[in-house]
Design a protein around this motif. Structure first.
Motif, short mmCIF file in Angstrom:
data_model
loop_
_atom_site.label_atom_id
_atom_site.label_comp_id
_atom_site.label_asym_id
_atom_site.label_seq_id
_atom_site.Cartn_x
_atom_site.Cartn_y
_atom_site.Cartn_z
N GLY A 135 40.07 137.57 49.00
CA GLY A 135 41.35 138.16 48.76
C GLY A 135 41.99 138.03 47.51
N CYS A 136 43.21 138.23 47.31
CA CYS A 136 44.12 138.34 46.07
C CYS A 136 45.37 137.52 46.34
CB CYS A 136 44.19 139.87 45.87
SG CYS A 136 45.44 140.61 46.71
N THR A 137 45.33 136.53 47.24
CA THR A 137 46.81 135.68 47.52
C THR A 137 46.23 134.22 47.75
OG1 THR A 137 46.83 136.04 50.05
CG2 THR A 137 48.23 137.61 48.51
N ALA A 138 47.09 133.35 47.36
CA ALA A 138 46.79 132.05 47.45
C ALA A 138 48.01 131.37 47.59
CB ALA A 138 46.24 131.37 46.17
N PHE A 139 47.96 130.02 48.36
CA PHE A 139 49.04 129.29 48.76
C PHE A 139 49.12 127.83 47.99
CE2 PHE A 139 48.77 132.66 51.62
CZ PHE A 139 50.16 132.87 52.10
N ARG A 182 53.69 131.39 48.15
CA ARG A 182 52.71 132.45 48.24
C ARG A 182 52.84 133.26 46.78
NH1 ARG A 182 52.41 138.31 48.77
NH2 ARG A 182 50.96 138.69 50.11
N LEU A 183 51.52 133.22 46.22
CA LEU A 183 51.55 133.93 44.91
C LEU A 183 50.30 135.02 45.08
CD1 LEU A 183 48.68 132.99 42.98
CD2 LEU A 183 50.32 130.94 42.67
N GLY A 184 50.35 136.12 44.30
CA GLY A 184 49.44 137.08 44.16
C GLY A 184 48.77 137.11 43.07
N PHE A 185 47.42 137.55 43.08
CA PHE A 185 46.72 137.69 41.56
C PHE A 185 45.77 139.04 41.52
CE2 PHE A 185 44.79 134.59 44.52
CZ PHE A 185 43.42 135.00 44.72
N GLY A 186 46.17 139.94 42.36
CA GLY A 186 45.63 141.18 42.42
C GLY A 186 46.00 142.27 41.52
N ARG A 187 47.09 142.04 40.68
CA ARG A 187 47.56 143.00 39.73
C ARG A 187 47.41 142.52 38.30
NH1 ARG A 187 53.54 144.52 41.71
NH2 ARG A 187 53.23 146.25 40.31
N SER A 188 47.23 143.78 37.59
CA SER A 188 47.33 143.54 36.27
C SER A 188 48.49 143.13 35.66
CB SER A 188 46.64 144.82 35.49
OG SER A 188 47.33 145.92 35.73
N GLY A 189 48.70 142.74 34.16
CA GLY A 189 49.77 142.49 33.76
C GLY A 189 50.32 141.07 34.07
N LEU A 190 49.37 140.01 34.22
CA LEU A 190 49.77 138.69 34.65
C LEU A 190 50.18 137.93 33.65
CD1 LEU A 190 49.86 136.43 36.89
CD2 LEU A 190 47.43 135.94 36.11
N ASP A 191 49.97 138.31 32.54
CA ASP A 191 50.03 137.37 31.15
C ASP A 191 51.87 137.02 31.13
OD1 ASP A 191 47.47 137.10 30.88
OD2 ASP A 191 47.27 138.40 29.18
#
Length: 207
Positions: A135-139, A182-191
């Motif tokens: 997936g693309c979420t974490a806790f 909860r955080l997501g890491f499935g999108r670009s532009g994270l920096d």
């Protein structure tokens, strides 16, 4: 498969939310679609998550039980009219190119996870982090003395970064941890977001 056999024995339906199916770090194995392996399995999916196309507003349920699908179709016709024609056309094109789209989105996850690894390593005294299996979420767990709600509140109000504290979630199955977010890491532009979080933490350390 043990769950499928148990439900088959008792005639129980399984509704499986599969909206993130196919998305995650490259190379991980995904469960089969429940509708493919169980005659009373219902596979729920949408274009907005794994495919990254929320504007289409297209979703579906698949099941081998044609009678149940017919009943659900009649209920949908009672509650709403139809999808937008252009959205259906674009969704069909996307599904025909499923492999390419999922590969692109999984690459974004691959790029983002090491950045989160480095971030949490820099602030190991404040966070407990473990990469999720898919997936693309974490806790992650927040270990700060002020608590996760206050951390998330100050982060969005002072630095413009939105994280959802675990305290806003609930479950009828048991208690929800009150020290995670909860955080997501499935999108670009994270920096940009990571830089804002780093600055926020360093600023509050100085205070």
């Amino acid at each position: 498969m043990a769950l499928v056999e148990l439900c088959r024995t008792h005639g129980i339906y399984i509704l499986h939310d599969e909206i993130f199916h196919g998305l995650g770090p490259s190379g991980i194995r995904h469960l089969p679609f429940i509708a493919d392996v169980y005659e009373r399995g219902l596979s729920l999916n949408v274009m907005s998550k794994s495919f990254g196309m929320p504007d289409l507003r297209i979703g579906w349920i698949a099941c081998q039980d044609s009678n149940l699908i017919s009943r659900m179709e009649r209920m949908k016709h009672y509650l709403s009219i139809c999808n937008a024609g252009p959205s259906e056309r674009l969704a069909k094109i996307a599904l025909q190119n499923r492999g390419q789209l999922l590969a692109r989105n999984c690459r974004i996850v691959d790029e983002n996870l090491p950045k989160w690894d480095a971030f949490f390593a820099r602030h190991a005294d404040l966070f407990e982090w473990r990469q999720p299996d898919g997936g693309c979420t974490a806790f992650p767990r927040y270990k700060g003395t002020e608590g996760v709600e206050e951390f998330c509140r100050s982060l969005v109000e002072e630095s413009g970064v939105l994280l959802l504290p675990g305290t806003i979630f609930s479950s009828c199955l048991g208690l929800v941890p009150d020290d995670r977010f909860r955080l997501g890491f499935g999108r670009s532009g994270l920096d940009e977001g990571l830089a804002a979080m780093d600055a926020h933490i360093l600023r509050n350390r100085a205070d």
